[in-house]
Enzyme design. Structure first.
Site, PDB file in Angstrom:
ATOM      1  N   GLY A 262       1.006  -1.917   3.939  1.00 46.07           N
ATOM      2  CA  GLY A 262       1.483  -0.648   3.973  1.00 46.07           C
ATOM      3  C   GLY A 262       2.672  -0.600   4.891  1.00 46.07           C
ATOM      4  N   SER A 263       2.333  -0.304   6.204  1.00 48.51           N
ATOM      5  CA  SER A 263       3.135  -0.043   7.202  1.00 48.51           C
ATOM      6  C   SER A 263       4.353  -1.207   7.407  1.00 48.51           C
ATOM      7  CB  SER A 263       2.488   0.250   8.524  1.00 48.51           C
ATOM      8  OG  SER A 263       1.589   1.114   8.326  1.00 48.51           O
TER       9      SER A 263
ATOM     10  N   MET B 163      -8.732   8.484  -0.757  1.00 52.77           N
ATOM     11  CA  MET B 163      -9.678   8.967   0.264  1.00 52.77           C
ATOM     12  C   MET B 163     -10.488  10.180   0.015  1.00 52.77           C
ATOM     13  SD  MET B 163      -7.369   7.529   3.378  1.00 52.77           S
ATOM     14  CE  MET B 163      -6.850   5.783   3.452  1.00 52.77           C
TER      15      MET B 163
ATOM     16  N   ASP C 296      -6.972  -6.361   3.502  1.00 52.53           N
ATOM     17  CA  ASP C 296      -6.412  -4.914   3.420  1.00 52.53           C
ATOM     18  C   ASP C 296      -6.530  -4.357   4.771  1.00 52.53           C
ATOM     19  OD1 ASP C 296      -5.564  -2.195   2.878  1.00 52.53           O
ATOM     20  OD2 ASP C 296      -7.097  -1.712   1.783  1.00 52.53           O
TER      21      ASP C 296
ATOM     22  N   ASP D  97      -4.433   3.793  -2.353  1.00 55.26           N
ATOM     23  CA  ASP D  97      -5.783   4.160  -1.704  1.00 55.26           C
ATOM     24  C   ASP D  97      -5.960   5.748  -1.911  1.00 55.26           C
ATOM     25  OD1 ASP D  97      -6.040   1.759   0.107  1.00 55.26           O
ATOM     26  OD2 ASP D  97      -3.864   2.358   0.740  1.00 55.26           O
TER      27      ASP D  97
ATOM     28  N   GLY E 239      -9.371   4.018   6.342  1.00 57.71           N
ATOM     29  CA  GLY E 239      -9.124   5.551   6.576  1.00 57.71           C
ATOM     30  C   GLY E 239      -7.595   5.952   6.917  1.00 57.71           C
ATOM     31  N   PHE E 240      -7.151   4.983   7.556  1.00 56.18           N
ATOM     32  CA  PHE E 240      -5.708   5.203   7.865  1.00 56.18           C
ATOM     33  C   PHE E 240      -4.953   3.948   7.771  1.00 56.18           C
ATOM     34  CE2 PHE E 240      -8.692   7.739  10.173  1.00 56.18           C
ATOM     35  CZ  PHE E 240      -8.186   9.090  10.252  1.00 56.18           C
TER      36      PHE E 240
ATOM     37  N   GLY F  55      -1.412   1.852   9.388  1.00 54.72           N
ATOM     38  CA  GLY F  55      -0.730   1.725  10.589  1.00 54.72           C
ATOM     39  C   GLY F  55      -1.731   1.220  11.545  1.00 54.72           C
TER      40      GLY F  55
ATOM     41  N   HIS G 190      -7.969   1.606  -4.800  1.00 55.90           N
ATOM     42  CA  HIS G 190      -9.067   1.265  -3.775  1.00 55.90           C
ATOM     43  C   HIS G 190      -9.842   2.582  -3.584  1.00 55.90           C
ATOM     44  CE1 HIS G 190      -9.787  -0.077   0.743  1.00 55.90           C
ATOM     45  NE2 HIS G 190     -10.787   0.217   0.096  1.00 55.90           N
TER      46      HIS G 190
ATOM     47  N   SER H 287       0.896  -1.127  -0.137  1.00 55.75           N
ATOM     48  CA  SER H 287       0.052  -0.001  -0.111  1.00 55.75           C
ATOM     49  C   SER H 287       0.968   1.233   0.060  1.00 55.75           C
ATOM     50  CB  SER H 287      -0.768   0.090   1.274  1.00 55.75           C
ATOM     51  OG  SER H 287      -1.426   1.230   1.251  1.00 55.75           O
TER      52      SER H 287
ATOM     53  N   MET I  81     -12.149   4.928  -1.663  1.00 60.20           N
ATOM     54  CA  MET I  81     -12.740   5.174  -0.348  1.00 60.20           C
ATOM     55  C   MET I  81     -13.426   6.436  -0.560  1.00 60.20           C
ATOM     56  SD  MET I  81      -9.648   3.523   2.384  1.00 60.20           S
ATOM     57  CE  MET I  81      -8.720   3.475   0.769  1.00 60.20           C
TER      58      MET I  81
ATOM     59  N   HIS J 242      -0.964  -1.059  -4.526  1.00 64.17           N
ATOM     60  CA  HIS J 242      -2.092  -0.764  -4.141  1.00 64.17           C
ATOM     61  C   HIS J 242      -2.415   0.530  -3.748  1.00 64.17           C
ATOM     62  CE1 HIS J 242      -5.883  -1.800  -1.816  1.00 64.17           C
ATOM     63  NE2 HIS J 242      -5.406  -0.859  -1.012  1.00 64.17           N
TER      64      HIS J 242
ATOM     65  N   MET K  87     -11.855  -5.676   4.230  1.00 60.73           N
ATOM     66  CA  MET K  87     -11.029  -4.720   5.212  1.00 60.73           C
ATOM     67  C   MET K  87     -10.915  -5.236   6.516  1.00 60.73           C
ATOM     68  SD  MET K  87     -10.348  -2.186   3.120  1.00 60.73           S
ATOM     69  CE  MET K  87      -9.599  -1.327   4.703  1.00 60.73           C
TER      70      MET K  87
END
Ligand code: DX5
Ligand code: ZN
Length: 219
Positions: free
Chosen positions: A200-201, A40, A178, A38, A145-146, A148, A69, A11, A71, A36, A140
């Site tokens: 991601g993180s 938003m 995800d 994101d 939304g975030f 981490g 993706h 991500s 959102m 990926h 999900m």
């Protein structure tokens, strides 16, 4: 569906946007399969990430599949735009598109693979009437939304349920997970039936993203 498919999709939300081209290049050189991405809107989710100008950068430099993706509310407004921006897979939220079937058809008519994402509270059974029409389900495993956030353990059960639904209906859909995916839970997710792991993180905040990706890819 080939249930043996295993895909790693970093991500890019967790990358350093101050050196975006270098980060894209890192993924190009890695064993990752997809990017990926994101998007938003600050309405469907409480955060704003980025929009079409950043997507242009991915289109220009990324050498792998762009897994986008969305959102955002009423994602149908942007289907054609993301096709033009090089999105190969376009995922919209079941909770955000009133006429989901029409949106999914529109995504496919624009030459993309269609994905549907569901939030942690949405049951797998809410996909019963759309599963035959789509190429990917994004489960999900955090509230979107975030980056981490911590992985929600109930996801394993949802992956298994979704796998059963896919087999029962002969759907071609891939199962993507995800949120909060890391070296510790990835194997169990693949074993439960997941095909695509978004990370991601756990990739970008690790000491050596290339070897983290390579480890995830070896599972
Ligand atoms: C969450 C996004 C995820 C997120 C994953 O709203 O959809 O793709 O960036 O990031 P990590 O792996 O850090 O949870
Ligand atoms: Zn995502």
């Amino acid at each position: 569906m080939d249930s043996n498919i295993k895909i790693i999709a970093p991500s890019m939300l967790a990358c350093n946007f101050g050196k975006l081209e270098d980060e894209i290049d890192l993924i190009n050189k890695s064993e990752a399969d997809w990017f990926h991405i994101d998007v938003m809107d600050g309405v469907f989710v409480p955060n704003i990430s980025f929009g079409t100008p950043i997507m242009e950068v991915f289109k220009k430099h990324a050498k792998k599949t762009l897994d986008v993706h969305l959102m955002i509310v009423n994602p149908e407004r942007y289907v054609q735009k993301f096709a033009e921006l090089g999105s190969e897979i376009l995922t919209v939220h079941l909770e955000a598109s009133t006429h989901l079937h029409r949106t999914v058809e529109n995504i496919k008519n624009n030459g993309m693979k269609s994905g549907v994402a569901i939030n942690p509270h949405s049951p797998v059974s809410s996909l019963n009437t759309i599963i035959g029409d789509i190429d990917l389900v994004c489960l999900m495993s955090v509230n979107p939304g975030f980056g981490g956030q911590s992985f929600i353990e109930n996801t394993y059960k949802k992956v298994e349920e979704l796998k059963n639904l896919i087999e029962k209906t002969n759907s071609r859909a891939l199962i993507e997970v995800d949120g909060g995916v890391n070296k510790e839970n990835a194997k169990q997710l693949f074993d439960s039936g997941a095909n695509v792991l978004v990370a991601g993180s756990s990739v970008f905040k690790s000491k050596d993203p290339i070897s983290t990706i390579s480890y995830l890819n070896s599972l």
